[in-house]
Design a protein around this motif. Structure first.
Motif, mmCIF file in Angstrom:
data_model
loop_
_atom_site.group_PDB
_atom_site.id
_atom_site.type_symbol
_atom_site.label_atom_id
_atom_site.label_comp_id
_atom_site.label_asym_id
_atom_site.label_seq_id
_atom_site.Cartn_x
_atom_site.Cartn_y
_atom_site.Cartn_z
ATOM 1 N N ASP A 80 10.684 -20.516 20.783
ATOM 2 C CA ASP A 80 9.493 -20.431 19.995
ATOM 3 C C ASP A 80 9.187 -22.174 19.903
ATOM 4 O OD1 ASP A 80 7.216 -20.352 18.469
ATOM 5 O OD2 ASP A 80 8.332 -19.593 16.699
ATOM 6 N N GLU A 81 8.445 -22.719 20.621
ATOM 7 C CA GLU A 81 7.859 -24.220 20.588
ATOM 8 C C GLU A 81 6.617 -24.323 20.302
ATOM 9 O OE1 GLU A 81 8.012 -25.485 24.781
ATOM 10 O OE2 GLU A 81 7.932 -23.285 25.539
ATOM 11 N N LEU A 82 6.013 -23.251 19.598
ATOM 12 C CA LEU A 82 4.412 -23.317 19.181
ATOM 13 C C LEU A 82 4.208 -24.011 17.980
ATOM 14 C CD1 LEU A 82 3.646 -19.653 20.253
ATOM 15 C CD2 LEU A 82 3.011 -21.717 21.386
ATOM 16 N N GLN A 83 3.471 -24.884 17.614
ATOM 17 C CA GLN A 83 3.272 -25.494 16.686
ATOM 18 C C GLN A 83 2.267 -24.434 15.667
ATOM 19 O OE1 GLN A 83 1.213 -29.254 17.336
ATOM 20 N NE2 GLN A 83 2.871 -29.936 18.610
ATOM 21 N N ARG A 84 2.547 -24.619 14.352
ATOM 22 C CA ARG A 84 1.865 -23.791 13.336
ATOM 23 C C ARG A 84 1.163 -24.697 12.563
ATOM 24 N NH1 ARG A 84 3.921 -18.996 14.851
ATOM 25 N NH2 ARG A 84 6.219 -18.954 15.576
ATOM 26 N N THR A 85 0.198 -23.960 11.971
ATOM 27 C CA THR A 85 -0.844 -24.745 10.813
ATOM 28 C C THR A 85 -0.019 -24.698 9.689
ATOM 29 O OG1 THR A 85 -1.980 -22.490 10.241
ATOM 30 C CG2 THR A 85 -2.903 -23.762 11.895
ATOM 31 N N THR A 86 -0.602 -25.172 8.505
ATOM 32 C CA THR A 86 0.138 -25.221 7.172
ATOM 33 C C THR A 86 0.534 -23.904 6.630
ATOM 34 O OG1 THR A 86 -1.921 -25.839 6.167
ATOM 35 C CG2 THR A 86 -0.374 -27.694 6.783
ATOM 36 N N GLY A 87 -0.747 -23.058 7.028
ATOM 37 C CA GLY A 87 -0.565 -21.539 6.406
ATOM 38 C C GLY A 87 0.444 -20.675 7.259
ATOM 39 N N GLY A 88 0.859 -21.202 8.331
ATOM 40 C CA GLY A 88 1.930 -20.439 9.295
ATOM 41 C C GLY A 88 1.500 -19.797 10.373
ATOM 42 N N ARG A 89 0.022 -20.055 10.726
ATOM 43 C CA ARG A 89 -0.743 -19.373 11.903
ATOM 44 C C ARG A 89 -0.288 -20.359 12.915
ATOM 45 N NH1 ARG A 89 -4.882 -15.710 11.067
ATOM 46 N NH2 ARG A 89 -4.985 -14.969 8.978
ATOM 47 N N ILE A 90 -0.270 -19.600 14.182
ATOM 48 C CA ILE A 90 -0.018 -20.463 15.622
ATOM 49 C C ILE A 90 -1.210 -21.055 15.616
ATOM 50 C CG2 ILE A 90 0.358 -20.102 17.952
ATOM 51 C CD1 ILE A 90 2.018 -17.509 17.192
#
Length: 152
Positions: A80-90
């Motif tokens: 899992d190398e995806l960046q996420r928003t502060t809300g936790g969404r991809i």
């Protein structure tokens, strides 16, 4: 509620509705009237279709899990190398970048089920569930046609 729990709850509801539908179908056919018989026969067909879809979904899930276990044993599961928003969404841009890389890998090795598995995960991360499922089905097909490895 986890997706697995939700699946089992909905599967149970589907089977219950199928039983009720068959019961109503029997009563409609028993009336002896042409309209009742026709609707009753339809009431038999609908549960068959539902149970068939449930069976296909279970087979797909089991095959996907088998591929995931095998890939994990090889150390090839996608990280899992995806960046996420502060809300936790991809983050969409991050998912698109990973997807582009996975697609290039799949084009370079079209007969390897492993790259198609990872591409299916990238599709799912990018929010394209229909293509993720279709790609995973392709990975399952490639895996099933792969010659068995010997342990020698």
């Amino acid at each position: 509620m986890t997706s697995r729990t939700g699946f089992f709850v909905l599967s149970g509801v589907l089977l219950l509705v199928a039983l009720l539908c068959v019961g109503e179908g029997v009563q409609l056919v028993a009336t002896g009237k042409p309209l009742g018989i026709g609707i009753g026969l339809c009431a038999f067909v609908i549960p068959v279709i539902g149970v068939w879809f449930l069976r296909q979904t279970i087979r797909f899930g089991r095959a996907s899990e088998q591929l995931a276990r095998e890939l994990e044993a090889e150390g090839g599961l996608p990280v899992d190398e995806l960046q996420r928003t502060t809300g936790g969404r991809i983050d969409r841009a991050s998912a698109d970048a990973v997807f582009a890389r996975r697609q290039t890998e799949a084009e370079a090795a079209p007969a390897d089920w492993r790259v198609w598995f990872r591409l299916a995960v990238a599709y799912a991360d990018a929010g394209d569930t229909p293509r993720a499922r279709k790609t995973m089905q392709h990975a399952i097909k490639l895996h099933s046609t792969e010659p068995a490895r010997s342990n020698a």
